[in-house]
Design an enzyme around this catalytic site. Structure first.
Site, PDB file in Angstrom:
ATOM      1  N   HIS A 374      53.376  36.031  38.742  1.00  0.00           N
ATOM      2  CA  HIS A 374      52.301  36.606  37.928  1.00  0.00           C
ATOM      3  C   HIS A 374      51.233  37.300  38.725  1.00  0.00           C
ATOM      4  O   HIS A 374      50.291  37.843  38.137  1.00  0.00           O
ATOM      5  CB  HIS A 374      51.617  35.517  37.088  1.00  0.00           C
ATOM      6  CG  HIS A 374      52.379  35.120  35.874  1.00  0.00           C
ATOM      7  ND1 HIS A 374      52.258  35.782  34.675  1.00  0.00           N
ATOM      8  CD2 HIS A 374      53.290  34.156  35.673  1.00  0.00           C
ATOM      9  CE1 HIS A 374      53.051  35.220  33.779  1.00  0.00           C
ATOM     10  NE2 HIS A 374      53.696  34.230  34.365  1.00  0.00           N
ATOM     11  N   LYS A 566      38.100  40.389  28.732  1.00  0.00           N
ATOM     12  CA  LYS A 566      39.089  39.717  29.579  1.00  0.00           C
ATOM     13  C   LYS A 566      38.321  38.848  30.562  1.00  0.00           C
ATOM     14  O   LYS A 566      37.094  38.909  30.605  1.00  0.00           O
ATOM     15  CB  LYS A 566      39.959  40.739  30.327  1.00  0.00           C
ATOM     16  CG  LYS A 566      39.151  41.825  31.051  1.00  0.00           C
ATOM     17  CD  LYS A 566      40.022  42.857  31.736  1.00  0.00           C
ATOM     18  CE  LYS A 566      40.741  43.805  30.796  1.00  0.00           C
ATOM     19  NZ  LYS A 566      42.186  43.652  30.780  1.00  0.00           N
ATOM     20  N   ARG A 567      39.019  38.034  31.360  1.00  0.00           N
ATOM     21  CA  ARG A 567      38.325  37.272  32.394  1.00  0.00           C
ATOM     22  C   ARG A 567      37.490  38.224  33.260  1.00  0.00           C
ATOM     23  O   ARG A 567      37.873  39.380  33.479  1.00  0.00           O
ATOM     24  CB  ARG A 567      39.330  36.518  33.277  1.00  0.00           C
ATOM     25  CG  ARG A 567      39.930  35.294  32.619  1.00  0.00           C
ATOM     26  CD  ARG A 567      38.893  34.270  32.261  1.00  0.00           C
ATOM     27  NE  ARG A 567      38.393  33.585  33.424  1.00  0.00           N
ATOM     28  CZ  ARG A 567      38.527  32.289  33.651  1.00  0.00           C
ATOM     29  NH1 ARG A 567      39.160  31.505  32.771  1.00  0.00           N
ATOM     30  NH2 ARG A 567      38.038  31.737  34.742  1.00  0.00           N
ATOM     31  N   LYS A 572      39.426  43.347  38.110  1.00  0.00           N
ATOM     32  CA  LYS A 572      39.479  43.928  36.766  1.00  0.00           C
ATOM     33  C   LYS A 572      38.375  44.978  36.552  1.00  0.00           C
ATOM     34  O   LYS A 572      38.379  45.704  35.561  1.00  0.00           O
ATOM     35  CB  LYS A 572      39.394  42.830  35.710  1.00  0.00           C
ATOM     36  CG  LYS A 572      40.650  41.933  35.656  1.00  0.00           C
ATOM     37  CD  LYS A 572      40.477  40.816  34.629  1.00  0.00           C
ATOM     38  CE  LYS A 572      41.653  39.867  34.520  1.00  0.00           C
ATOM     39  NZ  LYS A 572      42.744  40.378  33.660  1.00  0.00           N
ATOM     40  N   THR A 674      48.095  41.821  29.030  1.00  0.00           N
ATOM     41  CA  THR A 674      48.641  41.724  27.680  1.00  0.00           C
ATOM     42  C   THR A 674      47.587  42.082  26.652  1.00  0.00           C
ATOM     43  O   THR A 674      47.921  42.417  25.514  1.00  0.00           O
ATOM     44  CB  THR A 674      49.156  40.299  27.378  1.00  0.00           C
ATOM     45  OG1 THR A 674      48.132  39.363  27.718  1.00  0.00           O
ATOM     46  CG2 THR A 674      50.418  39.999  28.172  1.00  0.00           C
ATOM     47  N   LYS A 678      47.820  43.985  22.625  1.00  0.00           N
ATOM     48  CA  LYS A 678      47.190  43.585  21.361  1.00  0.00           C
ATOM     49  C   LYS A 678      46.406  44.762  20.783  1.00  0.00           C
ATOM     50  O   LYS A 678      46.431  45.021  19.582  1.00  0.00           O
ATOM     51  CB  LYS A 678      46.230  42.404  21.592  1.00  0.00           C
ATOM     52  CG  LYS A 678      46.860  41.177  22.224  1.00  0.00           C
ATOM     53  CD  LYS A 678      45.785  40.212  22.750  1.00  0.00           C
ATOM     54  CE  LYS A 678      46.378  39.172  23.660  1.00  0.00           C
ATOM     55  NZ  LYS A 678      45.349  38.418  24.414  1.00  0.00           N
TER      56      LYS A 678
HETATM   57  C1  LIG Z   1      45.231  38.230  25.692  1.00  0.00           C
HETATM   58  C2  LIG Z   1      44.188  37.358  26.256  1.00  0.00           C
HETATM   59  C3  LIG Z   1      43.921  37.380  27.625  1.00  0.00           C
HETATM   60  C4  LIG Z   1      44.609  38.331  28.582  1.00  0.00           C
HETATM   61  O1  LIG Z   1      43.890  39.534  28.602  1.00  0.00           O
HETATM   62  P1  LIG Z   1      44.067  40.632  29.746  1.00  0.00           P
HETATM   63  O2  LIG Z   1      43.235  41.763  29.255  1.00  0.00           O
HETATM   64  O3  LIG Z   1      45.533  40.982  29.779  1.00  0.00           O
HETATM   65  O4  LIG Z   1      43.577  40.048  31.012  1.00  0.00           O
HETATM   66  C5  LIG Z   1      42.940  36.534  28.128  1.00  0.00           C
HETATM   67  N1  LIG Z   1      42.250  35.708  27.307  1.00  0.00           N
HETATM   68  C6  LIG Z   1      42.463  35.670  25.985  1.00  0.00           C
HETATM   69  C7  LIG Z   1      41.653  34.749  25.145  1.00  0.00           C
HETATM   70  C8  LIG Z   1      43.439  36.486  25.408  1.00  0.00           C
HETATM   71  O5  LIG Z   1      43.649  36.434  24.087  1.00  0.00           O
END
Ligand SMILES: *Cc1c(COP(=O)(O)O)cnc(C)c1O
Length: 831
Positions: A374, A566-567, A572, A674, A678
């Site tokens: 990952h 995101k985190r 990022k 991911t 979404k």
């Molecule tokens: C989908 C999701 C992530 C992953 O997000 P990235 O933008 O791919 O880093 C992290 N936290 C939550 C709560 C999510 O739903």
């Protein structure tokens, strides 16, 4: 108990996704029943938490019936099963998902309505299972949904953390962490199974014995014991035909172990020891993509591996009396290298406990295990010191040395005297402090290794494990991530889901996302485009209310909603977004240049509690928001909001309301991402770099329907290697960049805390800008200006957004699971 059966009559079987007909009154009976007999109350007197519990118990009954049916079906067919081992499952809330997959959402809503209760309030009352940090744990949750939806025999194995990921509050602009005691008010989904508890030995020493035939017979002695108690969560697929199980282990202390101290007369010490054992599953480590390196984390990882393998072997042995068929009945997937101890543990179980010859055990181990990588980030790669492993798992360390000895002999026979290669490939890293490389252990012990996007797999093969890719090229493959369209489209965006179904004339897309292509011909239809934009607007109005409720900032629902959630992590590059925002702000207040559309910048994300820079980035975002949102010169053209406590349920509310989403990691650092998927499903356009899965999304939805910019991974790598990146050149050449950096150095955004944001200049200008912000800033600004122009043409924008929805079929986790099933696990649906 016939009165409690929710199903009236299953009706004609319409295939795999057979929803059952339910009566509203049967549902009411079940809720009343559980209020009375599970909670000891009349339903009229239930608190909102109790109402949630009663509804959830009623739903659980239906899940359990199907779970038992599913297990019967599997018993009959004796299929190969996959076991997904993951330290994280970021499930979020379950009630809406379970109702929806059962086809009971509407009957439940109606049942509650006639009882004077609003289902949405009940749904909101569920505390979420935040048993993960971010993408890795959420992927595991999406995969469970897809396995069950596709009727695949697949089990999740994880840790039942008593405290999930911390809750985030914002206090004075800074992140404050609060414990997430998510089980405190009871968890209706888990079925505790103390009868199936696993006994797990740890610590102690190995005695070198000789058996009767003169063979080496090591004995692991004087160990201590942890007990892993399984808690099963039913995982229902769409349509309700298959209910699989996620098995989460809680650590309990063993009575025998404590009795010894107890007998020595030290009762309090015995109890203390008991508490110490139970702390093992107490809390999720809250750092994403950063190695913890703590003894407690090692114990957590071993608890998972040891309990899962006991369970897998026990189930296999119930119906097979030797191990001949083990690899043809059992697949085990390692979600990252966190469960890589499974390589040593499976060898130990087969060799020490089941007297299998080493060579045969090794063949079985490799044939059974497979590994998903990952991350390439060096700080995320787990390495356990040999001295720690020796103390905690002495027999495993021995086995790892033996695996490594045989492996290196094989390498040496192919590349004689290539000592550098041996040093690179060894499971043991030599040095002052010898360490076990968990990635290498996972690579050596697996028959298949996959990256999570095409680009990422390429980088794994070229830079992370080139020697392994050369030795075993056939083992490496890509399995591009996906997300479940049930949670992320059907449930999160019911208005869009209805519009899609009505437009295509079928809801077949829910379990076959490629069918969204049926929307394409309708792009030309102005009525459809208007309906699409109307749905987006309703979702934006709803988010507008949420923003006001949590941050007291008023935003305009007709503005462009620009979302970065995101985190918080340097790679990022939330900082790059802030630089761009500051540029836009300075253009308005200093140059009098107004942007073509008003824009709301929406951030959310948690920082690891010990990650100083990430926490400063949160403070920066909130500080810029303070200044921009209160500056009358901006006239509402820009708003900057930070929504606290990013989590699955918050993402479910933000994603459907986004116009664009920021996916701007430095090229070569985000394995897949991911979040982007979404958003695409919900008709938000990507503003992003050529990183992770962004390029694959572009290939699917069309170059003209995304906004990609910036340096590519290869260019970044070359500039890094050659030392040819000089951020100061960009600073001197470009007055816009210089103005932004000077704003951080001044106290414009921290009038009361002079110097607060000087660290940005230090990091970017003095310390080489390790994440290449300035290298990409100019093209980022240009791209964001193009976005604003495009948004000014609603019809054109609607087309782009609709193409994103229509062409995201590839990014369903169903597609990902189908690939794993066919190419790695060799499992099939059992319908
Ligand atoms: C989908 C999701 C992530 C992953 O997000 P990235 O933008 O791919 O880093 C992290 N936290 C939550 C709560 C999510 O739903």
């Amino acid at each position: 108990m016939t009165t409690r059966r929710l199903e009236q009559d299953p009706g004609p079987d319409t295939g795999t996704h057979r929803h059952v007909a339910l009566t509203v009154s049967a549902f009411q009976d079940a809720i009343r029943y559980h209020a009375r007999y599970s909670l000891g109350k009349k339903w009229e007197h239930c608190s909102s938490r109790e109402l949630f519990m009663a509804v959830a118990f009623a739903v659980r009954d239906a899940l359990i019936d199907r779970m038992l049916e599913t297990e019967d079906r599997y018993q009959q067919a004796d299929p190969k099963r996959v076991h997904y081992l993951s330290m994280e499952f970021l499930l979020g809330q379950s009630l809406r998902n379970n109702l929806s997959n059962l086809g009971m959402l509407d009957p439940c809503r109606e049942a509650l309505r006639t009882m004077g209760v609003d289902l949405d309030e009940v749904l909101e009352g569920e505390s979420e299972a935040a048993l993960g940090n971010g993408g890795l744990g959420r992927l595991a949750a999406c995969f469970l949904d897809s396995l069950a939806t596709m009727g695949m025999p697949g089990y999740g194995y994880g840790i039942n953390y008593e405290y999930g990921l911390f809750k985030q509050a914002i206090d004075g602009g800074y992140q404050k962490e609060k414990p997430d005691n998510w089980m405190a008010s009871g968890n209706p989904w888990q079925i505790e199974r103390p009868d199936e508890a696993c006994i797990v030995p740890v610590y102690g020493r190995v005695e070198h014995g000789i058996d009767r035939t003169g063979g080496y017979n090591p004995m692991w002695m004087d160990w201590k014991i942890i007990i892993g108690v399984p808690h099963d969560m039913p995982i229902i697929g769409y349509g309700g035909n298959t209910v699989n199980v996620l098995r989460l282990y809680s650590a309990r202390s063993s009575e025998e172990f404590d009795m010894q101290i107890f007998n020595e007369g030290d009762y309090l010490k015995a109890v203390e020891q008991q508490i110490a054992s139970e702390t093992i599953s107490k809390v999720l480590y809250p750092a994403d993509s950063i190695e913890a390196g703590r003894e407690l984390r090692l114990l957590q990882e071993y608890l998972l591996v040891a309990c899962a393998l006991r369970d897998i072997v026990r189930r296999y042995r119930k119906s097979h009396d030797n191990f001949d068929q083990f690899p043809s009945k059992v697949a085990i997937q390692l979600n990252d290298s966190h469960p890589a101890l499974a390589v040593a543990e499976l060898m130990r179980v087969l060799v020490d406990e089941h007297a299998q010859p080493w060579e045969i055990a090794w063949e079985m181990t490799q044939a059974t295990l497979s590994y998903t990588n990952h991350t390439l980030m060096p700080e995320a790669l787990e390495k356990w010191s040999v001295s720690l492993l020796e103390a905690v798992l002495p027999r495993h360390l021995q086995i790892i040395y033996e695996i490594n000895r045989r492996f290196l002999a094989q390498v040496a026979s192919m590349w004689p005297r290539d000592y550098e290669r041996l040093r690179r490939m060894s499971v043991i890293e030599e040095g002052e402090q010898k360490r076990v490389r968990m990635v290498n252990l996972a690579l050596v012990g697996s028959h298949a290794v996959n990256g999570v996007s095409t680009l990422h797999t390429q980088l794994v093969k070229t830079y992370l494990a080139p020697d392994f890719a050369q030795l075993w090229p056939e083992r490496f493959s890509t399995k591009t991530n996906g997300v479940t369209p049930r949670r992320w489209l059907l449930q999160a965006n019911p208005l869009l889901a209805d519009l899609i179904t009505n437009t295509i004339g079928s809801n077949g897309w829910i379990a076959d996302l490629g069918k969204l292509r049926g929307l394409e011909p309708h792009v030309q239809n102005a009525k459809f485009r208007q309906a699409f934009l109307a749905v987006k607007r309703v979702n934006k109005v709803r988010l507008t209310r949420l923003i006001y409720d949590v941050s007291r900032v008023v935003v305009n629902p007709d503005a462009l909603f620009d979302v970065h959630i995101k985190r918080i992590h340097e790679y990022k590059r939330q900082l790059l977004n802030v630089m761009q925002i500051v540029h836009q702000y300075l253009c308005i207040i200093q140059d009098g240049l107004e942007p073509p559309v008003p824009r709301v910048y929406i951030f959310a994300g948690k920082a690891a509690p010990g990650y100083w820079t990430a926490k400063q980035i949160i403070k920066l975002i909130t500080s810029v928001g303070q200044v921009v949102n209160n500056d009358p010169q901006v006239k509402g053209l820009i708003r900057v909001v930070f929504l606290p406590d990013y989590r699955v349920s918050l993402a479910e509310q933000i994603v459907p309301a986004a116009d664009v989403n920021q996916q701007i990691s430095m090229a070569g650092t985000e394995a897949s991402g991911t979040g982007s998927m979404k958003f695409a499903m919900n008709g938000a356009l990507i503003v992003g770099t050529y990183d992770g899965a962004n390029t694959e999304i572009m290939e699917e939805v069309g170059e003209e329907n995304v906004f990609l910019f910036g340096l590519q991974a290869e260019a970044v790598r070359q500039m890094r290697e050659r030392g040819s990146y000089h951020p100061r050149d960009y600073y001197h050449r470009n007055p816009h960049i210089r103005r932004v950096m000077e704003a951080f150095a001044s106290n414009l955004f921290c009038p009361n805390q002079p110097g607060l944001f000087r660290w940005i200049g230090e990091s970017v200008l003095d310390h080489g800008d390790p994440y290449f912000h300035l290298a990409d800033l100019e093209s980022y600004i240009d791209t964001q200006n193009r976005v604003a122009q495009a948004f000014n043409d609603p019809a054109g924008w609607a087309c782009k957004a609709i193409f994103n929805v229509a062409r995201t079929g590839k990014f369903s986790s169903d597609r990902a699971i189908a690939e794993y099933a066919r190419e790695i696990w060799n499992i099939r649906p059992v319908l």
